[in-house]
Write a protein that holds these residues in place. Structure first.
Motif, PDB file in Angstrom:
ATOM      1  N   PRO A   1       0.813  -1.227   0.000  1.00 58.42           N
ATOM      2  CA  PRO A   1       0.000   0.000   0.000  1.00 58.42           C
ATOM      3  C   PRO A   1       0.844   1.272   0.000  1.00 58.42           C
ATOM      4  CG  PRO A   1      -0.119  -1.105   2.136  1.00 58.42           C
ATOM      5  CD  PRO A   1       0.535  -2.055   1.196  1.00 58.42           C
ATOM      6  N   VAL A   2       2.022   1.226   0.597  1.00 56.25           N
ATOM      7  CA  VAL A   2       2.902   2.404   0.593  1.00 56.25           C
ATOM      8  C   VAL A   2       3.288   2.770  -0.840  1.00 56.25           C
ATOM      9  CG1 VAL A   2       5.217   3.213   1.213  1.00 56.25           C
ATOM     10  CG2 VAL A   2       3.795   2.060   2.922  1.00 56.25           C
ATOM     11  N   ILE A   3       3.708   1.775  -1.616  1.00 60.64           N
ATOM     12  CA  ILE A   3       4.161   2.027  -2.990  1.00 60.64           C
ATOM     13  C   ILE A   3       2.984   2.366  -3.903  1.00 60.64           C
ATOM     14  CG2 ILE A   3       5.364   1.001  -4.952  1.00 60.64           C
ATOM     15  CD1 ILE A   3       6.992  -0.650  -2.958  1.00 60.64           C
ATOM     16  N   VAL A   4       1.853   1.710  -3.685  1.00 66.27           N
ATOM     17  CA  VAL A   4       0.656   2.006  -4.486  1.00 66.27           C
ATOM     18  C   VAL A   4       0.188   3.435  -4.246  1.00 66.27           C
ATOM     19  CG1 VAL A   4      -1.789   1.449  -4.783  1.00 66.27           C
ATOM     20  CG2 VAL A   4      -0.112  -0.388  -4.655  1.00 66.27           C
ATOM     21  N   LEU A   5       0.070   3.820  -2.999  1.00 66.23           N
ATOM     22  CA  LEU A   5      -0.417   5.160  -2.666  1.00 66.23           C
ATOM     23  C   LEU A   5       0.561   6.237  -3.123  1.00 66.23           C
ATOM     24  CD1 LEU A   5      -1.911   4.450   0.861  1.00 66.23           C
ATOM     25  CD2 LEU A   5      -3.191   5.259  -1.134  1.00 66.23           C
ATOM     26  N   GLY A   6       1.852   5.930  -3.102  1.00 62.51           N
ATOM     27  CA  GLY A   6       2.835   6.895  -3.574  1.00 62.51           C
ATOM     28  C   GLY A   6       2.586   7.302  -5.011  1.00 62.51           C
ATOM     29  N   ARG A   7       2.186   6.334  -5.846  1.00 62.38           N
ATOM     30  CA  ARG A   7       1.908   6.648  -7.249  1.00 62.38           C
ATOM     31  C   ARG A   7       0.552   7.320  -7.430  1.00 62.38           C
ATOM     32  NH1 ARG A   7       5.892   4.228  -5.866  1.00 62.38           N
ATOM     33  NH2 ARG A   7       7.597   3.938  -7.310  1.00 62.38           N
ATOM     34  N   LEU A   8      -0.395   7.019  -6.557  1.00 59.87           N
ATOM     35  CA  LEU A   8      -1.655   7.746  -6.596  1.00 59.87           C
ATOM     36  C   LEU A   8      -1.421   9.221  -6.293  1.00 59.87           C
ATOM     37  CD1 LEU A   8      -4.753   7.862  -6.776  1.00 59.87           C
ATOM     38  CD2 LEU A   8      -4.818   7.298  -4.335  1.00 59.87           C
ATOM     39  N   GLY A   9      -0.505   9.504  -5.400  1.00 59.44           N
ATOM     40  CA  GLY A   9      -0.175  10.888  -5.082  1.00 59.44           C
ATOM     41  C   GLY A   9       0.302  11.660  -6.298  1.00 59.44           C
ATOM     42  N   ALA A  10       1.056  10.982  -7.178  1.00 58.71           N
ATOM     43  CA  ALA A  10       1.522  11.637  -8.402  1.00 58.71           C
ATOM     44  C   ALA A  10       0.350  12.021  -9.293  1.00 58.71           C
ATOM     45  CB  ALA A  10       2.476  10.711  -9.147  1.00 58.71           C
ATOM     46  N   VAL A  11      -0.652  11.154  -9.388  1.00 60.04           N
ATOM     47  CA  VAL A  11      -1.838  11.460 -10.191  1.00 60.04           C
ATOM     48  C   VAL A  11      -2.589  12.636  -9.575  1.00 60.04           C
ATOM     49  CG1 VAL A  11      -3.967  10.543 -11.195  1.00 60.04           C
ATOM     50  CG2 VAL A  11      -2.009   9.029 -10.850  1.00 60.04           C
ATOM     51  N   GLY A  12      -2.725  12.617  -8.247  1.00 64.17           N
ATOM     52  CA  GLY A  12      -3.397  13.722  -7.576  1.00 64.17           C
ATOM     53  C   GLY A  12      -2.713  15.053  -7.842  1.00 64.17           C
ATOM     54  N   LEU A  13      -1.395  15.037  -7.854  1.00 64.81           N
ATOM     55  CA  LEU A  13      -0.638  16.265  -8.113  1.00 64.81           C
ATOM     56  C   LEU A  13      -0.848  16.736  -9.547  1.00 64.81           C
ATOM     57  CD1 LEU A  13       1.269  17.839  -6.207  1.00 64.81           C
ATOM     58  CD2 LEU A  13       3.183  16.733  -7.379  1.00 64.81           C
TER      59      LEU A  13
ATOM     60  N   VAL B   1      -9.452   4.002  -7.133  1.00 65.86           N
ATOM     61  CA  VAL B   1     -10.311   2.882  -6.736  1.00 65.86           C
ATOM     62  C   VAL B   1      -9.515   1.777  -6.050  1.00 65.86           C
ATOM     63  CG1 VAL B   1     -11.782   1.026  -7.591  1.00 65.86           C
ATOM     64  CG2 VAL B   1     -12.053   3.346  -8.493  1.00 65.86           C
ATOM     65  N   ILE B   2      -8.481   1.285  -6.698  1.00 70.44           N
ATOM     66  CA  ILE B   2      -7.698   0.184  -6.123  1.00 70.44           C
ATOM     67  C   ILE B   2      -6.922   0.629  -4.884  1.00 70.44           C
ATOM     68  CG2 ILE B   2      -5.725  -1.336  -6.547  1.00 70.44           C
ATOM     69  CD1 ILE B   2      -6.782  -1.792  -9.343  1.00 70.44           C
ATOM     70  N   PRO B   3      -6.226   1.778  -4.890  1.00 73.08           N
ATOM     71  CA  PRO B   3      -5.534   2.198  -3.673  1.00 73.08           C
ATOM     72  C   PRO B   3      -6.440   2.348  -2.462  1.00 73.08           C
ATOM     73  CG  PRO B   3      -4.761   3.467  -5.534  1.00 73.08           C
ATOM     74  CD  PRO B   3      -5.933   2.683  -6.020  1.00 73.08           C
ATOM     75  N   LEU B   4      -7.623   2.928  -2.655  1.00 75.59           N
ATOM     76  CA  LEU B   4      -8.520   3.123  -1.522  1.00 75.59           C
ATOM     77  C   LEU B   4      -9.115   1.796  -1.044  1.00 75.59           C
ATOM     78  CD1 LEU B   4     -10.345   6.447  -2.442  1.00 75.59           C
ATOM     79  CD2 LEU B   4      -8.345   6.079  -0.992  1.00 75.59           C
ATOM     80  N   ALA B   5      -9.392   0.889  -1.984  1.00 76.76           N
ATOM     81  CA  ALA B   5      -9.864  -0.440  -1.592  1.00 76.76           C
ATOM     82  C   ALA B   5      -8.786  -1.169  -0.802  1.00 76.76           C
ATOM     83  CB  ALA B   5     -10.256  -1.235  -2.833  1.00 76.76           C
ATOM     84  N   LEU B   6      -7.546  -1.044  -1.242  1.00 80.56           N
ATOM     85  CA  LEU B   6      -6.427  -1.669  -0.538  1.00 80.56           C
ATOM     86  C   LEU B   6      -6.249  -1.059   0.845  1.00 80.56           C
ATOM     87  CD1 LEU B   6      -4.102  -3.731  -0.909  1.00 80.56           C
ATOM     88  CD2 LEU B   6      -2.713  -1.850  -1.797  1.00 80.56           C
ATOM     89  N   SER B   7      -6.403   0.260   0.931  1.00 81.74           N
ATOM     90  CA  SER B   7      -6.265   0.945   2.222  1.00 81.74           C
ATOM     91  C   SER B   7      -7.355   0.520   3.197  1.00 81.74           C
ATOM     92  CB  SER B   7      -6.314   2.462   2.024  1.00 81.74           C
ATOM     93  OG  SER B   7      -5.254   2.893   1.206  1.00 81.74           O
ATOM     94  N   ALA B   8      -8.553   0.269   2.666  1.00 78.64           N
ATOM     95  CA  ALA B   8      -9.652  -0.168   3.525  1.00 78.64           C
ATOM     96  C   ALA B   8      -9.441  -1.591   4.022  1.00 78.64           C
ATOM     97  CB  ALA B   8     -10.973  -0.073   2.759  1.00 78.64           C
ATOM     98  N   TRP B   9      -8.719  -2.392   3.257  1.00 78.69           N
ATOM     99  CA  TRP B   9      -8.519  -3.798   3.612  1.00 78.69           C
ATOM    100  C   TRP B   9      -7.329  -3.997   4.553  1.00 78.69           C
ATOM    101  CZ3 TRP B   9      -4.563  -7.303   1.786  1.00 78.69           C
ATOM    102  CH2 TRP B   9      -4.803  -8.627   2.150  1.00 78.69           C
ATOM    103  N   VAL B  10      -6.281  -3.195   4.375  1.00 76.81           N
ATOM    104  CA  VAL B  10      -5.068  -3.330   5.182  1.00 76.81           C
ATOM    105  C   VAL B  10      -5.270  -2.674   6.544  1.00 76.81           C
ATOM    106  CG1 VAL B  10      -2.641  -2.667   5.354  1.00 76.81           C
ATOM    107  CG2 VAL B  10      -3.574  -3.405   3.171  1.00 76.81           C
ATOM    108  N   PRO B  11      -4.922  -3.332   7.643  1.00 77.35           N
ATOM    109  CA  PRO B  11      -5.017  -2.692   8.957  1.00 77.35           C
ATOM    110  C   PRO B  11      -4.169  -1.417   9.001  1.00 77.35           C
ATOM    111  CG  PRO B  11      -4.660  -5.061   9.191  1.00 77.35           C
ATOM    112  CD  PRO B  11      -4.480  -4.744   7.737  1.00 77.35           C
TER     113      PRO B  11
END
Length: 252
Positions: free
Chosen positions: A144-156, A186-196
């Motif tokens: 999730p750390v690496i996935v979310l890092g790339r989502l941040g690039a899209v957000g920027l 979609v996938i990053p947030l689903a992963l974040s919801a699943w990971v403690p």
């Protein structure tokens, strides 16, 4: 579907050193799909690093395991985002007028601020990896750390305008809308919801991108490719700190 496939391959080409044996068309449609696939590339890189960690865990002590995983992490991405971090550090460290900062960022030479940023960034990243593993966290926490890092690039790319009407960041932005950010999330947030503890990672990423976006807009008037690459590295470091904090205290 063809545009989506080419977009995913474009994202792999732009964000990793993994070989792609196809010439992908550079069109507005493929650029949109490539941005949507950024987190999927993070999922690929994170999974490869996590598999290596799972295989080596127990064979290597935590400090060597952390170094091995960090080395693989950098190798898979080819240091592409580290280059952006170094260019940004040189530009900011120069303490010069805006036009001079842009010139320094484009300069191929490496300055002392770039070297310092690289050394301390990798040292902190390695230390946090070590601390996370020593606290008993699974290497799969890196996904999730690496996935979310790339989502941040899209957000920027979606939220902060390009500083100049040229370059890769500007080209990407011509094709992107908020809908692309929603689809990428979609996938990053689903992963974040699943990971403690994943919710804290998602909230931490949002806070980082807001603060970082405001800071670079003030310092440079907007973003470029180097600034986006530096955001990936900075976001990953920030998320590693959050992951270690959550694991050490919430799981204690």
């Amino acid at each position: 579907m063809k545009d989506a496939a080419f977009g995913a391959l474009l994202a792999i080409q732009f964000l990793t050193r993994l070989p792609v044996p196809l010439a992908c068309p550079w069109t507005p449609a493929t650029r949109r799909w490539a941005a949507r696939a950024y987190p999927l590339v993070g999922l690929l890189v994170g999974t490869l690093v996590a598999i290596a960690g799972s295989l080596l865990q127990g064979l290597l002590p935590p400090p060597l395991l952390a170094l091995a995983l960090l080395s693989l992490w950098v190798a898979l991405t080819g240091g592409l985002h580290l280059d952006g971090l170094m260019d940004l550090a040189d530009a900011l460290g120069s303490n010069t007028p805006l036009e001079r900062r842009w010139a320094i960022m484009k300069d191929a030479q490496v300055g002392s601020f770039a070297v310092l940023a690289l050394v301390f960034h990798l040292a902190w990243k390695g230390a946090l990896l070590w601390a996370l593993l020593a606290a008993g966290a699974s290497p799969w926490w890196l996904v999730p750390v690496i996935v979310l890092g790339r989502l941040g690039a899209v957000g920027l790319l979606v939220a902060v305008p390009a500083a100049r009407g040229e370059g890769l960041a500007h080209a990407w932005q011509q094709s992107l809308t908020r809908r692309d950010l929603v689809l990428a999330a979609v996938i990053p947030l689903a992963l974040s919801a699943w990971v403690p503890g994943g919710a804290w990672l998602a909230l931490g990423l949002a806070a980082f991108i807001i603060v970082y976006g405001l800071a670079v807009r003030r310092a440079f008037g907007g973003i470029n490719g180097d600034i986006v690459g530096a955001a990936i590295e900075g976001g990953e470091l920030w998320l590693l700190l959050i992951a270690w904090s959550w694991w050490s205290f919430a799981m204690a």
